[in-house]
Design a protein around this motif. Structure first.
Motif, PDB file in Angstrom:
ATOM      1  N   SER A 249      -7.489   5.151   3.798  1.00 57.22           N
ATOM      2  CA  SER A 249      -7.179   5.756   2.502  1.00 57.22           C
ATOM      3  C   SER A 249      -5.810   6.421   2.467  1.00 57.22           C
ATOM      4  CB  SER A 249      -8.251   6.789   2.143  1.00 57.22           C
ATOM      5  OG  SER A 249      -8.313   7.798   3.142  1.00 57.22           O
TER       6      SER A 249
ATOM      7  N   TYR B 235      -4.101  12.938   0.004  1.00 50.01           N
ATOM      8  CA  TYR B 235      -4.468  11.711  -0.714  1.00 50.01           C
ATOM      9  C   TYR B 235      -5.979  11.521  -0.665  1.00 50.01           C
ATOM     10  CZ  TYR B 235       0.301  10.023  -1.182  1.00 50.01           C
ATOM     11  OH  TYR B 235       1.608   9.882  -1.521  1.00 50.01           O
ATOM     12  N   GLN B 236      -6.556  11.273  -1.815  1.00 51.26           N
ATOM     13  CA  GLN B 236      -7.982  10.958  -1.863  1.00 51.26           C
ATOM     14  C   GLN B 236      -8.180   9.487  -1.572  1.00 51.26           C
ATOM     15  OE1 GLN B 236      -9.423  12.205  -5.662  1.00 51.26           O
ATOM     16  NE2 GLN B 236      -9.309  14.363  -5.161  1.00 51.26           N
ATOM     17  N   GLU B 237      -9.380   9.135  -1.238  1.00 53.58           N
ATOM     18  CA  GLU B 237      -9.660   7.750  -0.890  1.00 53.58           C
ATOM     19  C   GLU B 237      -9.679   6.902  -2.143  1.00 53.58           C
ATOM     20  OE1 GLU B 237     -12.991   5.143   1.510  1.00 53.58           O
ATOM     21  OE2 GLU B 237     -12.735   7.275   1.905  1.00 53.58           O
TER      22      GLU B 237
ATOM     23  N   LEU C  43       0.439   3.709  -3.233  1.00 52.63           N
ATOM     24  CA  LEU C  43      -0.130   5.045  -3.090  1.00 52.63           C
ATOM     25  C   LEU C  43       0.879   6.124  -3.454  1.00 52.63           C
ATOM     26  CD1 LEU C  43      -2.272   4.800   0.176  1.00 52.63           C
ATOM     27  CD2 LEU C  43      -3.015   4.608  -2.198  1.00 52.63           C
TER      28      LEU C  43
ATOM     29  N   THR D 288       0.825  -1.213   0.000  1.00 54.19           N
ATOM     30  CA  THR D 288       0.000   0.000   0.000  1.00 54.19           C
ATOM     31  C   THR D 288       0.852   1.254   0.000  1.00 54.19           C
ATOM     32  OG1 THR D 288      -1.683  -1.198   1.244  1.00 54.19           O
ATOM     33  CG2 THR D 288      -1.879   1.184   1.165  1.00 54.19           C
TER      34      THR D 288
ATOM     35  N   ILE E  90      -8.700   3.549  -1.944  1.00 51.04           N
ATOM     36  CA  ILE E  90      -8.927   2.160  -1.574  1.00 51.04           C
ATOM     37  C   ILE E  90     -10.403   2.028  -1.242  1.00 51.04           C
ATOM     38  CG2 ILE E  90      -8.434   0.319   0.078  1.00 51.04           C
ATOM     39  CD1 ILE E  90      -5.705   1.528   0.488  1.00 51.04           C
ATOM     40  N   ASP E  91     -11.104   1.189  -1.964  1.00 50.50           N
ATOM     41  CA  ASP E  91     -12.548   1.049  -1.784  1.00 50.50           C
ATOM     42  C   ASP E  91     -12.926  -0.404  -1.941  1.00 50.50           C
ATOM     43  OD1 ASP E  91     -15.260   1.182  -1.751  1.00 50.50           O
ATOM     44  OD2 ASP E  91     -15.465   2.425  -3.549  1.00 50.50           O
TER      45      ASP E  91
END
Length: 232
Positions: free
Chosen positions: A177, A219-221, A160, A156, A223-224
């Protein structure tokens, strides 16, 4: 036969014999056809002109084949159709996070370079080599499994920073996120779904992911765990 792991197949099955006919489109726009004589039989793959594939589909429909409700991938290792990409479906609930780098090899190289900086007390070099070798079988994703928390943290963190898309297994609650190095508390909580808290905390401390790194991030989210359409 060309690699068909990224191909979505239109699947038709005979309800009596359980024979299967399926076809899909390869990246070069050629058509690939899959046939299997029974639900236990071995699948045969071959290339066909699209017109021939359509004609064969019509013949199968006249023989009583029924079209599936949605297109599916074919997992050659399991000899089974799956709605989840074969890079992920083979591991069932044993994978935690998956990242999509520009190429699988690029993803492997970046994660391996980052994880080799970790002390031997976190992970043995042999384990790193084994992970890299397994990932080379993948067609689209690099994957962190449930053997050690270091894989989830490094995969991760690396992904990212590179701006690569990351997804969590839907069997787990939505992953944080932010970078693990910037958000150790939430990553401790999330990884507790799989690992002992003490192991998670010791791992991230040895990686240098401590509370000294916490600050606000833009950082935008990305991971969903709910957005499975991104895996198709």
């Amino acid at each position: 036969m060309k690699d068909c792991r990224n191909v979505l197949f239109d699947v038709f099955q005979n309800p009596l014999s359980k024979s299967v006919y399926a076809f899909g489109e390869l990246p070069d726009k050629s058509t690939i056809v899959l046939e299997r004589n029974s639900d236990k039989g071995h699948a045969v793959l071959r290339s066909l002109p699209i017109v021939s594939a359509m004609q064969l589909m019509g013949k199968k429909l006249r023989q009583g084949y029924i079209r599936g409700k949605s297109m599916m991938y074919f997992d050659a290792a399991e000899q089974a159709f799956t709605h989840v990409h074969p890079d992920l479906s083979w591991g069932g609930k044993n994978w935690l996070l998956a990242a999509k780098a520009p190429t699988v090899q690029q993803g492997i190289d970046a994660v391996v370079a980052a994880i080799r900086k970790a002390p031997p007390s976190v992970i043995h070099p042999v384990e790193i080599d084994a992970w890299a070798l397994r990932q080379q079988n993948n067609a689209a994703y690099i994957v962190a499994f449930n053997d050690l928390p270091v894989w989830s943290l490094i995969l991760t963190e690396t992904s990212l920073k590179e701006g690569w898309l990351v997804r969590a297994n839907s069997h787990l609650s939505g992953a944080p996120s932010l970078l693990p190095s910037m958000n150790p508390i939430e990553w401790d909580d999330w990884l507790q779904q799989v690992f002992e808290l003490d192991l998670v905390q010791r791992t991230r401390v040895e990686l240098g992911f401590t509370f000294d790194n916490i600050h606000k991030s833009d950082y935008q989210e990305i991971i969903d765990s709910e957005n499975w359409s991104a895996l198709i």
